[in-house]
Design a protein around this motif. Sequence first.
Motif, PDB file in Angstrom:
ATOM      1  N   ILE A  62      -2.985   0.799   2.442  1.00 40.65           N
ATOM      2  CA  ILE A  62      -4.489   1.119   2.250  1.00 40.65           C
ATOM      3  C   ILE A  62      -4.623   1.813   0.994  1.00 40.65           C
ATOM      4  N   ALA A  63      -5.750   1.355   0.240  1.00 38.91           N
ATOM      5  CA  ALA A  63      -5.923   1.981  -1.087  1.00 38.91           C
ATOM      6  C   ALA A  63      -7.389   2.571  -0.956  1.00 38.91           C
ATOM      7  N   PHE A  64      -7.628   3.751  -1.704  1.00 37.70           N
ATOM      8  CA  PHE A  64      -8.886   4.480  -1.435  1.00 37.70           C
ATOM      9  C   PHE A  64      -9.140   5.146  -2.896  1.00 37.70           C
ATOM     10  N   SER A  65     -10.557   5.451  -2.952  1.00 33.26           N
ATOM     11  CA  SER A  65     -11.128   6.235  -4.030  1.00 33.26           C
ATOM     12  C   SER A  65     -12.413   6.960  -3.373  1.00 33.26           C
ATOM     13  N   SER A  66     -13.569   6.668  -3.807  1.00 33.17           N
ATOM     14  CA  SER A  66     -14.670   6.843  -2.984  1.00 33.17           C
ATOM     15  C   SER A  66     -14.872   6.442  -1.452  1.00 33.17           C
ATOM     16  N   TYR A  67     -14.406   5.318  -1.438  1.00 33.27           N
ATOM     17  CA  TYR A  67     -13.829   4.640  -0.098  1.00 33.27           C
ATOM     18  C   TYR A  67     -12.684   3.903  -0.016  1.00 33.27           C
ATOM     19  N   ALA A  68     -12.306   3.766   1.256  1.00 34.25           N
ATOM     20  CA  ALA A  68     -11.031   3.182   1.518  1.00 34.25           C
ATOM     21  C   ALA A  68     -11.256   1.616   1.930  1.00 34.25           C
ATOM     22  N   LYS A  69     -10.059   0.806   1.258  1.00 33.57           N
ATOM     23  CA  LYS A  69      -9.812  -0.529   1.842  1.00 33.57           C
ATOM     24  C   LYS A  69      -8.584  -0.776   2.615  1.00 33.57           C
ATOM     25  N   LEU A  70      -8.455  -1.608   3.722  1.00 31.98           N
ATOM     26  CA  LEU A  70      -7.340  -2.006   4.180  1.00 31.98           C
ATOM     27  C   LEU A  70      -6.666  -3.210   3.222  1.00 31.98           C
ATOM     28  N   ILE A  71      -5.718  -2.946   2.456  1.00 35.18           N
ATOM     29  CA  ILE A  71      -5.141  -4.080   1.555  1.00 35.18           C
ATOM     30  C   ILE A  71      -4.046  -4.954   2.397  1.00 35.18           C
ATOM     31  N   SER A  72      -3.626  -4.303   3.439  1.00 37.22           N
ATOM     32  CA  SER A  72      -2.428  -5.390   4.059  1.00 37.22           C
ATOM     33  C   SER A  72      -2.282  -4.396   5.566  1.00 37.22           C
ATOM     34  N   PRO A  73      -2.796  -5.477   6.561  1.00 32.08           N
ATOM     35  CA  PRO A  73      -2.431  -4.730   7.752  1.00 32.08           C
ATOM     36  C   PRO A  73      -0.961  -4.737   8.239  1.00 32.08           C
ATOM     37  N   PRO A  74      -0.336  -3.937   9.093  1.00 32.17           N
ATOM     38  CA  PRO A  74       0.963  -3.835   9.268  1.00 32.17           C
ATOM     39  C   PRO A  74       1.572  -5.008   9.430  1.00 32.17           C
ATOM     40  N   THR A  75       2.716  -5.270   8.601  1.00 35.62           N
ATOM     41  CA  THR A  75       3.567  -6.428   8.614  1.00 35.62           C
ATOM     42  C   THR A  75       5.178  -6.391   8.585  1.00 35.62           C
ATOM     43  N   PHE A  76       5.887  -7.294   9.063  1.00 35.90           N
ATOM     44  CA  PHE A  76       7.184  -7.035   9.153  1.00 35.90           C
ATOM     45  C   PHE A  76       7.801  -7.801   7.588  1.00 35.90           C
ATOM     46  N   ASP A  77       6.894  -8.587   7.165  1.00 33.74           N
ATOM     47  CA  ASP A  77       7.391  -9.336   6.026  1.00 33.74           C
ATOM     48  C   ASP A  77       7.222  -8.504   4.815  1.00 33.74           C
ATOM     49  N   LYS A  78       8.286  -7.821   3.947  1.00 28.87           N
ATOM     50  CA  LYS A  78       8.347  -7.020   3.016  1.00 28.87           C
ATOM     51  C   LYS A  78       7.805  -7.963   1.904  1.00 28.87           C
ATOM     52  N   LYS A  79       7.999  -9.149   1.866  1.00 26.12           N
ATOM     53  CA  LYS A  79       7.777  -9.846   0.564  1.00 26.12           C
ATOM     54  C   LYS A  79       6.143  -9.856   0.537  1.00 26.12           C
ATOM     55  N   VAL A  80       5.528 -10.246   1.678  1.00 29.20           N
ATOM     56  CA  VAL A  80       4.117 -10.278   1.631  1.00 29.20           C
ATOM     57  C   VAL A  80       3.557  -8.945   1.396  1.00 29.20           C
ATOM     58  N   LEU A  81       4.042  -7.805   1.814  1.00 31.24           N
ATOM     59  CA  LEU A  81       3.646  -6.643   1.486  1.00 31.24           C
ATOM     60  C   LEU A  81       3.726  -6.172   0.258  1.00 31.24           C
ATOM     61  N   LYS A  82       4.866  -6.404  -0.655  1.00 37.39           N
ATOM     62  CA  LYS A  82       4.800  -6.096  -1.956  1.00 37.39           C
ATOM     63  C   LYS A  82       4.077  -7.036  -2.757  1.00 37.39           C
ATOM     64  N   GLN A  83       3.541  -8.146  -2.401  1.00 39.16           N
ATOM     65  CA  GLN A  83       2.461  -9.234  -3.125  1.00 39.16           C
ATOM     66  C   GLN A  83       1.067  -8.374  -3.267  1.00 39.16           C
ATOM     67  N   LYS A  84       0.957  -7.741  -1.836  1.00 38.28           N
ATOM     68  CA  LYS A  84      -0.352  -7.294  -1.612  1.00 38.28           C
ATOM     69  C   LYS A  84      -0.354  -5.857  -2.499  1.00 38.28           C
ATOM     70  N   LEU A  85       0.780  -5.091  -2.865  1.00 43.39           N
ATOM     71  CA  LEU A  85       0.928  -3.968  -3.303  1.00 43.39           C
ATOM     72  C   LEU A  85       0.777  -4.383  -4.978  1.00 43.39           C
ATOM     73  N   GLY A  86       1.223  -5.461  -5.006  1.00 41.17           N
ATOM     74  CA  GLY A  86       0.973  -5.853  -6.485  1.00 41.17           C
ATOM     75  C   GLY A  86      -0.448  -5.849  -6.943  1.00 41.17           C
ATOM     76  N   LEU A  87      -1.401  -6.145  -5.984  1.00 42.24           N
ATOM     77  CA  LEU A  87      -2.852  -5.948  -6.360  1.00 42.24           C
ATOM     78  C   LEU A  87      -3.385  -4.682  -6.878  1.00 42.24           C
ATOM     79  N   LEU A  88      -2.726  -3.810  -6.546  1.00 42.05           N
ATOM     80  CA  LEU A  88      -3.160  -2.294  -6.730  1.00 42.05           C
ATOM     81  C   LEU A  88      -2.342  -2.000  -8.297  1.00 42.05           C
TER      82      LEU A  88
END
Length: 370
Positions: free
Chosen positions: A134-160
């Motif tokens: 989850i990323a937030f500032s004035s509001y919060a946004k779910l970037i990646s639901p909980p997942t087992f796939d670390k590759k997908v999670l890092k791709q989503k993290l790259g959006l930040l």
Amino acid sequence: MVPDGNFEYPWALMLLFGIPLVFYRKRGGTARAFSAISLISSVPEPGWFRRHGPDLLGGLFLATAVLGIANFRYSASWQGTELESRWIMMVQDLSGSMNRPAGGGGGKTLGDAALAGIRAFIDMREADDLIGLIAFSSYAKLISPPTFDKKVLKQKLGLLDRTSDSVIFRELTAGGATNASYATWLALCTFFMLLPEEHQLTFEEMDDFRYALLGTTLESVSIPEKLRRAEFGHGMAVVLFTDGRIEAGKSDADVRKGLPNFVNVIKLMRKLGIKFYLIALNRDVHPDVRSALEERPDGEGAGRIFYMPRGFSPEKIAEVYEKIHRMEKNRLLVRFYKKQKATRGIFALAAAILLAAYGFLTVSPGFRRV
């Protein structure tokens, strides 16, 4: 699960009483068949197995067929060990102030260092851990639901990452506030949605639950019955990184926005058993938040606050994530398993073998009736 020693169709056992009747009706013909042989003195009287072998096999076939139909069932139990799977939500501050330079040189910002720490933390975790973002500032946004796939999670993290120049990054960094209460509540709601359907709150129940957390700090937070029955919270954690001031969030303005009191949310996590780790670059944390969050001698704290030193550097944040990783260690769990087993297959196989043997004997010349 059925009790041990249970027949699926006990009425079928009544058929066992019919087996003697079948052979009783055959006795006359069998006796006459072999009586002709006994009249010839030169031919020896047939042995016991020749006279009764086929009938014995036929009787065993009928008995095993009946037992197969009745299907005796039992429960087998065994003990196994497995590594505990953890549910972890990473909550990252992405407000504009995170773009200021980090210590240690190299041209990195606070956001760069924080994201590098999250990447390292993801690599430390076990493959069976569910990790969300989850990323937030004035509001919060779910970037990646909980997942087992670390590759997908890092791709989503790259959006930040600021180098990605993604829409999400531009939207969140435009916000100046750090709404930690909103972000933490969103992390909890994500956990709620992972529960089995019978334990999930409806939209109306969730809205009422959120409304109960608004306003002043509560002495005790009530937990809905569905969550209490689910024994929710074991092996779950929220890790929040921010450089903003941590308020309790109980002003009239927050109430009008529908934002839960941050202290109430922390008390809720403590009562549910969810650990909360706050990584704070700003030491200006509201006293009520510190009181609700930090560990106490009685062990009732919800988690821990990690205060970053003034000389913040990527190495320091890496140390903090390493500590959190150790605190959220996957335990080796001992579980007892119980599985229902049936005997139908065994009796069906035995009946097939007996039927084949019976057929072989009845067509063999040495056993053929005269």
